[in-house]
Design a protein around this motif. Structure first.
Motif, mmCIF file in Angstrom:
data_model
loop_
_atom_site.group_PDB
_atom_site.id
_atom_site.type_symbol
_atom_site.label_atom_id
_atom_site.label_comp_id
_atom_site.label_asym_id
_atom_site.label_seq_id
_atom_site.Cartn_x
_atom_site.Cartn_y
_atom_site.Cartn_z
ATOM 1 N N VAL A 237 94.438 34.566 79.838
ATOM 2 C CA VAL A 237 95.471 34.404 78.795
ATOM 3 C C VAL A 237 96.276 35.711 78.736
ATOM 4 O O VAL A 237 96.049 36.549 77.867
ATOM 5 C CB VAL A 237 94.837 34.064 77.428
ATOM 6 N N PRO A 238 97.225 35.928 79.628
ATOM 7 C CA PRO A 238 97.898 37.228 79.753
ATOM 8 C C PRO A 238 98.762 37.625 78.559
ATOM 9 O O PRO A 238 99.077 38.801 78.403
ATOM 10 C CB PRO A 238 98.750 37.055 81.015
ATOM 11 N N SER A 239 99.159 36.664 77.699
ATOM 12 C CA SER A 239 100.028 36.990 76.556
ATOM 13 C C SER A 239 99.243 37.196 75.269
ATOM 14 O O SER A 239 99.846 37.343 74.202
ATOM 15 C CB SER A 239 101.059 35.880 76.355
ATOM 16 N N LEU A 240 97.928 37.238 75.346
ATOM 17 C CA LEU A 240 97.088 37.295 74.152
ATOM 18 C C LEU A 240 97.320 38.587 73.368
ATOM 19 O O LEU A 240 97.422 39.674 73.943
ATOM 20 C CB LEU A 240 95.616 37.173 74.539
ATOM 21 N N VAL A 262 96.353 43.546 71.141
ATOM 22 C CA VAL A 262 96.410 44.531 70.053
ATOM 23 C C VAL A 262 95.033 44.700 69.408
ATOM 24 O O VAL A 262 94.589 45.824 69.187
ATOM 25 C CB VAL A 262 97.456 44.118 68.998
ATOM 26 N N LYS A 263 94.356 43.611 69.123
ATOM 27 C CA LYS A 263 93.079 43.687 68.422
ATOM 28 C C LYS A 263 92.075 42.759 69.091
ATOM 29 O O LYS A 263 92.402 41.628 69.456
ATOM 30 C CB LYS A 263 93.258 43.299 66.954
ATOM 31 N N ILE A 296 90.340 44.213 78.251
ATOM 32 C CA ILE A 296 90.768 44.531 76.877
ATOM 33 C C ILE A 296 91.075 46.016 76.727
ATOM 34 O O ILE A 296 91.122 46.533 75.609
ATOM 35 C CB ILE A 296 89.690 44.102 75.865
ATOM 36 N N SER A 297 91.329 46.718 77.829
ATOM 37 C CA SER A 297 91.537 48.166 77.779
ATOM 38 C C SER A 297 92.874 48.567 77.164
ATOM 39 O O SER A 297 93.093 49.739 76.890
ATOM 40 C CB SER A 297 91.430 48.759 79.192
ATOM 41 N N LYS A 298 93.790 47.600 76.938
ATOM 42 C CA LYS A 298 95.076 47.920 76.316
ATOM 43 C C LYS A 298 95.071 47.723 74.803
ATOM 44 O O LYS A 298 96.097 47.953 74.152
ATOM 45 C CB LYS A 298 96.179 47.058 76.936
ATOM 46 N N ALA A 299 93.951 47.329 74.227
ATOM 47 C CA ALA A 299 93.882 47.043 72.798
ATOM 48 C C ALA A 299 94.070 48.315 71.971
ATOM 49 O O ALA A 299 93.727 49.416 72.407
ATOM 50 C CB ALA A 299 92.555 46.385 72.458
ATOM 51 N N LYS A 300 94.619 48.144 70.762
ATOM 52 C CA LYS A 300 94.768 49.257 69.825
ATOM 53 C C LYS A 300 93.601 49.330 68.841
ATOM 54 O O LYS A 300 93.298 50.411 68.333
ATOM 55 C CB LYS A 300 96.080 49.114 69.051
ATOM 56 N N ASN A 325 95.634 52.963 74.657
ATOM 57 C CA ASN A 325 96.287 52.649 73.378
ATOM 58 C C ASN A 325 95.320 52.607 72.206
ATOM 59 O O ASN A 325 95.750 52.458 71.066
ATOM 60 C CB ASN A 325 97.008 51.303 73.465
ATOM 61 N N LEU A 326 94.038 52.746 72.454
ATOM 62 C CA LEU A 326 93.022 52.498 71.436
ATOM 63 C C LEU A 326 93.041 53.574 70.357
ATOM 64 O O LEU A 326 92.895 54.770 70.649
ATOM 65 C CB LEU A 326 91.638 52.425 72.089
ATOM 66 N N LYS A 327 93.204 53.145 69.091
ATOM 67 C CA LYS A 327 93.228 54.069 67.960
ATOM 68 C C LYS A 327 92.056 53.855 67.005
ATOM 69 O O LYS A 327 91.684 54.790 66.288
ATOM 70 C CB LYS A 327 94.544 53.918 67.201
#
Length: 911
Positions: A237-240, A262-263, A296-300, A325-327
């Protein structure tokens, strides 16, 4: 409205009171309204159809259909309600299932097929499965045909997970799909044909299949599901944007890359491979590939929860990329083994992490110990922005400020080591700074000493704008103002490192800059401007070794600062190297950046490979100056010229400004700069026979030396300026789009033709080309100009050559002529006027030396040649004083047919 039934009826009886199609209901609605207005009690029936259908959409389908018995007004309203809600939570025996299916068949057949369905909900209790089964699939397909946007299917757990047909759903309108207590088989999990599907909730389901596919899905929730089959289910699901996988069993699914995530929340409880993957048969996943974390390495924001003995997360950490991007990160006991290996590994991979939450609910003796060997001293973690570590446990909850964490790796390590040293010098600028735990304390507070601090009350963005105008050392000094200011300079988007000479030596200056870049937050830079230190000994003589040591400090770290700026995605970069006799900064590696738009280099030597700016994809403005006495630096010294003998490459460059270059051979063919529109050259040596560009629009060449007669070919040119150049006068080929041109010939210019035999610096003896030997060299190329300025130094009359073959200036409306252009009489002026049919304004710029011209002209016996000036409105004469000889000039022009009311005199100050 309350509906009551007097006797029990079958499902088909619900439709008995409906009128047949075509029955006359004309005037029914109007009569009903009239009755209500006259005192009737049925006020709800007077509402518009849309309102009634909206109310009915909240009713179960059976009750919505029953409204048909209320009156003619209600007979067909249910047919076009935007919602279908099949709700029956009681147990259904064989007869109950048969009646339900009969009702569904009538509902589908009699409903208005042209009315779209917004929401379809199927909520059934348990039912007997020995005979017929509820026609759930029929209603699902019917809802999709009616363009349903939301579809919910929830059955009872006692139904042994009802199987949905193994056929994919097809819909261009479905946006939300919720499935509970069903079995999903094979191609049903392929949602690629649901082009608008954004929300998918799968709860308490059995999942049999190889892939869950969707290109449009934004939110995916999988809760308390069981993944079957001997291979892992692959989720692509690339747009998730949001992901939740929780409390499920079976093989852990494989996640494909999710660049927009994002999450994410993942809780592993019952998965078969919690403790190992030794016997894993993966769905396209090798034994060493990541199952979850890589995708999921691009999640914030990320929450990873598992049993203390969970293996899958630890396995993925061995080959996981950086979480750039993870905060916010939440972890539980699985990562906090006795040696903290997994936790430290996460801190290694999260450079911008701001908040870490550790959820420690189980007792310490239940924590598992991993066998992975890790040496923290060899691999320090780089979570520089970590502010809070929150620990949740059974008896208490702690929120601890994060310590200042050092980083490692290449530039950061070098900057860190360079900033260390004894107290004093540049380091003092940072003594007033708070530690990172005070980063957000006191935000928006007034000064403790009293008085209103309006500046500190401004938002960070405005304060950053103010700081961007300050030199870097002054911006850093603001950290002492108050707590509000302690860390503001860290995130300022602009750094201006100026006044390098205020430091006592190059070593102290370099320490300051290295500390500045190391302590600044790793955020994007809009602009970086830095000036290098220039060593000037105060006492002579000085030992050679000490002198060389001091000179080596001048540009020791300059290349590193440039690379650091590019790494911070700088958009504007200005490198100002001070140098009077060397050394100068040498760059041997090409610059690479997707964000750099403006680059200014001063006294920088570039290797031939560096002239290839193809890797700077956004570069539009480039300025290169090789003089240590640049006015911006205000440092006197000698001039040093750089040499460009090869081509320059860039697909995006629009403006190029070059100053003081000994060789500019790359200008001969500018096709390697296809987007170039503006070219400025000053104090350069040009040794090419031609200068060709198809894209150039503005060309300015000043104080340059032409070693050869250069032909300029730029058919798209709009603006041209040639001023105070030496040696050969460049020749311009026809420019059809030319609007403005300004040509000023310096006193060291050679004649207008290669065969000219007059001495360098003077054409005073030239009377033009009477024998037809030469052709028009310069003016022909300017003949399409709308605005034209021609000027020359004293004694230069080389435009006379071209006047013999003067072309027609068919577009010229404004003309300025210097007195030295027209020579020793005013026939040249008349010649210009004869060849400018639409000229509206003529400006003559005269000086004291033109008195002799007036005397010669007055003594001439010629009366002059009358010329018709239909469009000429103004003749502007500019002089130092309004003397008698100026009026004599006006009288002479009047004899040529120019009316006196068109003259105006402007007195100018002497330069």
């Amino acid at each position: 409205m309350e509906l009551q039934a007097r006797h029990k009826i079958g499902a088909h009886h619900l439709f008995d009171e409906m009128r047949q199609e075509g029955a006359n209901v004309h005037g029914g609605h109007e009569n009903l309204k009239k009755a209500c207005l006259e005192g009737g009690d049925d006020r709800i029936s007077a509402l518009p159809d849309e309102v009634l259908q909206h109310v009915m959409s909240f009713l179960p389908a059976r009750k919505a259909v029953q409204t048909c018995v209320l009156g003619r007004r209600w007979r067909h309203l249910w047919k076009s309600t935007p919602s279908l809600r099949i709700v029956d939570r009681w147990y259904l025996d064989k007869d109950g299932v048969r009646k339900l299916n009969m009702f569904l068949n009538h509902l589908v057949l009699l409903r208005d097929h042209s009315a779209p369905v917004d929401t379809c909900e199927i909520d059934l209790g348990s039912f007997e499965r020995n005979g017929d089964e509820p026609q759930v699939e029929l209603l699902v397909r019917y809802a999709l045909l009616c363009q349903a946007r939301t579809l919910r299917v929830e059955l009872h757990a006692n139904n042994d997970y009802f199987d949905l047909y193994e056929l994919p759903l097809i819909s261009q309108h479905l946006t939300r799909l919720e499935l509970s207590y069903v079995t999903l088989l094979g191609s049903f999990l392929d949602f690629s044909s649901c082009l608008s599907l954004e929300f998918l909730w799968i709860m308490h389901c059995y999942i049999h299949g190889e892939k869950i596919l969707s290109q449009s899905l934004k939110e995916l929730t999988i809760f308390d599901c069981t993944f079957f089959d001997h291979v892992r289910v692959r989720i692509s699901v690339p747009s998730l944007v949001r992901l939740k996988i929780s409390d499920s069993g079976g093989k852990t699914p494989v996640l494909d890359n999710m660049p927009s995530l994002v999450k994410a929340f993942i809780r592993l409880c019952d998965f078969d491979d919690l403790s190992g993957c030794d016997n894993c048969t993966a769905n396209g996943v090798d034994s060493g590939d990541s199952v979850l974390l890589n995708a999921i390495s691009k999640a914030k924001s990320l929450e990873l929860v598992a049993e203390p003995g969970a293996f899958i997360f630890k396995r993925d950490l061995m080959q996981c990329p950086t979480f750039s991007n993870l905060k916010a990160l939440l972890l539980n006991e699985w990562c906090v083994a006795i040696d903290f290996h997994s936790l430290l590994r996460f801190l290694q991979l999260t450079p911008v992490l701001e908040m870490l939450t550790l959820q420690l609910i189980q007792t310490h003796h239940q924590w598992a110990v991993t066998g992975w060997n890790y040496n923290p001293s060899k691999q320090p973690f780089i979570s520089r922005k970590l502010k809070v570590v929150e620990i949740k446990c059974e008896k208490t909850q702690l929120s601890l400020p994060a310590p200042s964490i050092g980083g490692g790796g290449d530039a950061a390590a070098v900057l860190g080591s360079a900033a260390d040293g004894e107290p004093g010098g540049a380091r003092h600028l940072f003594d007033g700074m708070a530690t990172r735990r005070d980063a957000h304390r006191g935000h928006g507070l007034q000064e403790e000493s009293g008085g209103e601090d309006f500046l500190s009350a401004l938002p960070d963005e405005l304060v950053h704008m103010v700081l961007s105008f300050l030199p870097a050392h002054e911006a850093v000094s603001t950290c002492k103002l108050s707590r509000r200011w302690r860390n503001l300079w860290r995130s300022a988007p602009v750094l201006r490192i100026r006044d390098a000479q205020r430091w006592d030596c190059g070593h102290s200056f370099n320490k300051f800059v290295n500390s500045l870049l190391r302590l600044r937050d790793p955020l994007h830079l809009d602009e970086l401007e830095f000036q290098t230190y220039l060593y000037r000994p105060t006492e002579m003589p000085i030992p050679v070794f000490e002198y060389q040591q001091q000179r080596d400090q001048e540009v020791k770290y300059a290349d590193l600062w440039i690379r650091h700026a590019l790494k911070c995605n700088v958009r504007v970069l200005r490198v100002l190297v001070q140098s009077d006799s060397g050394p100068r900064l040498k760059i041997n590696m090409p610059l690479v950046s997707e964000h750099l738009r403006t680059l200014q280099l001063l006294s920088v030597q570039l290797d031939n490979s560096v002239l290839d700016f193809s890797s700077c994809l956004a570069l539009e403005d480039l300025e290169m100056t090789d003089s240590s006495n640049c006015p911006a630096l205000e440092e006197p010294g000698m001039n040093y010229y750089m040499t460009f003998s090869n081509k320059m490459f860039s697909q995006s460059l629009k403006r190029l400004c070059i100053t003081q270059c000994t060789s500019t051979d790359f200008t001969e063919d500018l096709s390697s700069l296809p987007a170039l529109e503006d070219l400025e050259m000053d104090s350069c040596t040009i040794s090419t026979k031609k200068m060709v560009s198809q894209s150039l629009k503005n060309l300015c060449i000043t104080q340059c030396c032409f070693n050869l007669p250069t032909h300029i070919s730029a058919p798209g040119l709009i603006s041209l300026r040639l001023s105070d150049n030496q040696d050969w006068t460049p020749l311009v080929e026809g420019i059809p789009s030319l609007v403005t041109a300004s040509v000023k010939l310096g006193k060291w210019s050679v004649g207008c033709s290669q065969e000219c035999g007059f001495l360098l610096g003077t054409c005073a003896g030239c009377d033009g080309d009477h024998d037809g030997t030469f052709k028009c060299e310069l003016l022909r190329g300017l003949s399409n100009a709308v605005n034209l300025e021609l000027a020359a130094e004293a004694g230069m009359c080389i435009f006379k050559q071209d006047l013999t073959w003067c072309p027609i200036f068919s577009k010229l409306k404004t003309l300025l002529l210097d007195g030295w252009v027209v020579g020793h009489d005013f026939l040249a002026v008349v010649c210009f006027l004869q060849h400018t049919p639409v000229l509206g304004k003529l400006t003559l710029q005269l000086c004291e030396g033109h008195k002799h011209m007036v005397e010669i002209q007055e003594s001439s016996s010629s009366v002059g040649h009358l010329v018709q000036f239909e469009h000429l409105k103004t003749v502007d004469v500019r002089c130092l004083r309004n003397d008698e000889w100026v009026h004599k000039i006006l009288n002479i022009l009047n004899t040529y047919g120019i009316a006196s009311d068109k003259f105006s005199i402007h007195i100018q100050d002497a330069v």
